[in-house]
Scaffold this motif. Sequence first.
Motif, PDB file in Angstrom:
ATOM      1  N   ARG A  29       0.895   1.657  -1.183  1.00 57.66           N
ATOM      2  CA  ARG A  29      -0.534   1.939  -1.223  1.00 57.66           C
ATOM      3  C   ARG A  29      -0.783   3.441  -1.121  1.00 57.66           C
ATOM      4  O   ARG A  29       0.043   4.199  -0.609  1.00 57.66           O
ATOM      5  CB  ARG A  29      -1.258   1.222  -0.084  1.00 57.66           C
ATOM      6  N   SER A  30      -1.941   3.858  -1.598  1.00 57.09           N
ATOM      7  CA  SER A  30      -2.258   5.277  -1.667  1.00 57.09           C
ATOM      8  C   SER A  30      -2.248   5.966  -0.310  1.00 57.09           C
ATOM      9  O   SER A  30      -2.006   7.162  -0.223  1.00 57.09           O
ATOM     10  CB  SER A  30      -3.629   5.470  -2.322  1.00 57.09           C
ATOM     11  N   ASN A  31      -2.520   5.240   0.761  1.00 57.54           N
ATOM     12  CA  ASN A  31      -2.585   5.854   2.089  1.00 57.54           C
ATOM     13  C   ASN A  31      -1.446   5.405   2.994  1.00 57.54           C
ATOM     14  O   ASN A  31      -1.555   5.453   4.218  1.00 57.54           O
ATOM     15  CB  ASN A  31      -3.931   5.522   2.751  1.00 57.54           C
ATOM     16  N   ALA A  32      -0.324   4.988   2.409  1.00 58.01           N
ATOM     17  CA  ALA A  32       0.785   4.457   3.207  1.00 58.01           C
ATOM     18  C   ALA A  32       1.752   5.539   3.676  1.00 58.01           C
ATOM     19  O   ALA A  32       2.693   5.245   4.412  1.00 58.01           O
ATOM     20  CB  ALA A  32       1.541   3.391   2.419  1.00 58.01           C
ATOM     21  N   GLY A  33       1.554   6.787   3.256  1.00 56.96           N
ATOM     22  CA  GLY A  33       2.430   7.866   3.689  1.00 56.96           C
ATOM     23  C   GLY A  33       3.619   8.093   2.786  1.00 56.96           C
ATOM     24  O   GLY A  33       4.639   8.641   3.218  1.00 56.96           O
ATOM     25  N   LYS A  34       3.497   7.711   1.523  1.00 59.64           N
ATOM     26  CA  LYS A  34       4.626   7.791   0.583  1.00 59.64           C
ATOM     27  C   LYS A  34       5.058   9.238   0.327  1.00 59.64           C
ATOM     28  O   LYS A  34       6.248   9.562   0.411  1.00 59.64           O
ATOM     29  CB  LYS A  34       4.240   7.106  -0.731  1.00 59.64           C
ATOM     30  N   SER A  35       4.113  10.099  -0.019  1.00 65.15           N
ATOM     31  CA  SER A  35       4.453  11.487  -0.326  1.00 65.15           C
ATOM     32  C   SER A  35       5.031  12.200   0.886  1.00 65.15           C
ATOM     33  O   SER A  35       6.003  12.955   0.774  1.00 65.15           O
ATOM     34  CB  SER A  35       3.205  12.228  -0.827  1.00 65.15           C
ATOM     35  N   THR A  36       4.455  11.959   2.046  1.00 61.77           N
ATOM     36  CA  THR A  36       4.973  12.573   3.266  1.00 61.77           C
ATOM     37  C   THR A  36       6.401  12.132   3.537  1.00 61.77           C
ATOM     38  O   THR A  36       7.257  12.932   3.918  1.00 61.77           O
ATOM     39  CB  THR A  36       4.084  12.215   4.469  1.00 61.77           C
ATOM     40  N   HIS A 119      -1.220  -2.611   9.230  1.00 61.25           N
ATOM     41  CA  HIS A 119      -1.942  -3.475   8.302  1.00 61.25           C
ATOM     42  C   HIS A 119      -1.055  -4.530   7.664  1.00 61.25           C
ATOM     43  O   HIS A 119      -1.551  -5.514   7.119  1.00 61.25           O
ATOM     44  CB  HIS A 119      -2.590  -2.620   7.201  1.00 61.25           C
ATOM     45  N   GLY A 120       0.271  -4.324   7.723  1.00 61.26           N
ATOM     46  CA  GLY A 120       1.190  -5.286   7.123  1.00 61.26           C
ATOM     47  C   GLY A 120       1.111  -5.260   5.605  1.00 61.26           C
ATOM     48  O   GLY A 120       0.507  -4.369   5.004  1.00 61.26           O
ATOM     49  N   LEU A 121       1.713  -6.245   4.984  1.00 59.23           N
ATOM     50  CA  LEU A 121       1.691  -6.327   3.528  1.00 59.23           C
ATOM     51  C   LEU A 121       0.310  -6.724   3.038  1.00 59.23           C
ATOM     52  O   LEU A 121      -0.280  -7.682   3.527  1.00 59.23           O
ATOM     53  CB  LEU A 121       2.725  -7.347   3.038  1.00 59.23           C
ATOM     54  N   THR A 122      -0.205  -5.993   2.062  1.00 57.36           N
ATOM     55  CA  THR A 122      -1.491  -6.317   1.471  1.00 57.36           C
ATOM     56  C   THR A 122      -1.276  -7.234   0.264  1.00 57.36           C
ATOM     57  O   THR A 122      -0.135  -7.502  -0.142  1.00 57.36           O
ATOM     58  CB  THR A 122      -2.216  -5.044   1.014  1.00 57.36           C
ATOM     59  N   GLU A 123      -2.364  -7.672  -0.320  1.00 51.81           N
ATOM     60  CA  GLU A 123      -2.273  -8.530  -1.505  1.00 51.81           C
ATOM     61  C   GLU A 123      -1.541  -7.814  -2.642  1.00 51.81           C
ATOM     62  O   GLU A 123      -0.719  -8.424  -3.336  1.00 51.81           O
ATOM     63  CB  GLU A 123      -3.679  -8.942  -1.950  1.00 51.81           C
ATOM     64  N   LEU A 124      -1.824  -6.532  -2.822  1.00 52.08           N
ATOM     65  CA  LEU A 124      -1.158  -5.780  -3.878  1.00 52.08           C
ATOM     66  C   LEU A 124       0.335  -5.582  -3.584  1.00 52.08           C
ATOM     67  O   LEU A 124       1.156  -5.574  -4.496  1.00 52.08           O
ATOM     68  CB  LEU A 124      -1.837  -4.429  -4.083  1.00 52.08           C
ATOM     69  N   ASP A 125       0.682  -5.424  -2.311  1.00 52.15           N
ATOM     70  CA  ASP A 125       2.099  -5.355  -1.941  1.00 52.15           C
ATOM     71  C   ASP A 125       2.804  -6.659  -2.305  1.00 52.15           C
ATOM     72  O   ASP A 125       3.930  -6.662  -2.809  1.00 52.15           O
ATOM     73  CB  ASP A 125       2.255  -5.111  -0.437  1.00 52.15           C
ATOM     74  N   GLU A 126       2.132  -7.774  -2.053  1.00 49.21           N
ATOM     75  CA  GLU A 126       2.706  -9.087  -2.369  1.00 49.21           C
ATOM     76  C   GLU A 126       2.909  -9.234  -3.877  1.00 49.21           C
ATOM     77  O   GLU A 126       3.924  -9.789  -4.331  1.00 49.21           O
ATOM     78  CB  GLU A 126       1.785 -10.203  -1.852  1.00 49.21           C
TER      79      GLU A 126
END
Length: 219
Positions: A29-36, A119-126
């Motif tokens: 997700r966009s706010n999951a801290g991927k780039s960091t 937040h755990g896995l979201t619908e889009l993660d699934e």
Amino acid sequence: MHTAKFLTTAPQLHFLPPLSVPEIAFVGRSNAGKSTCINILTQQKQLAFASKKPGRTQHINLFSLGKQGVTDAVLADLPGYGYAAVPKQDKIRWQQVMANYLVTRENLKAIVLMCDPRHGLTELDEVLLDVVRPRVEEGLKFLVVLTKADKLTRSEQTKALSIMKLQAGGGEVRLFSAPKRQGIEEVATLLWQWAHPQTPDSAATLPTVPPATPLDANT
């Protein structure tokens, strides 16, 4: 990981160069801290663009890994998904590009899914897990990185880790915190091993991951 250098960027799959070296994709997700996470692992402050406005990364960005100018692996930073302020058509286009990439990229050897454990896995993660499951069953490596672990108590971390191990479908799960320097060496070593499959001759010569330089944890 600290040898990472920008290789290329592509808005669509046909702009990506065909490569034979192992490729490891970072998704989330966009706010999951991927780039960091990418910046921390590579010990570089601005390799991956960590925007204060989630959803701004709209391309697949490739970073080469390797010493002395010889690329032996590649990191792929995929567009973040699920941010509400992004126009619907852009969301659909990004999701289609990512799904096609994850299903068809021939040299893809591993996927790293960034997830905020609060937040755990979201619908889009699934949905993403459903897309990659056939390839994971065929041997594609899969890692869930639980970012921002410092936001949880120790007992909450243990619980989140246990739950995600059940949901990861056989993939690896690691806790990760940029401010607390948690999980950095563990994740970096695991990705190195995936990008450099062990042979009988190399099994006893795994590299020592150098200590990371503290960075700001902006996502």
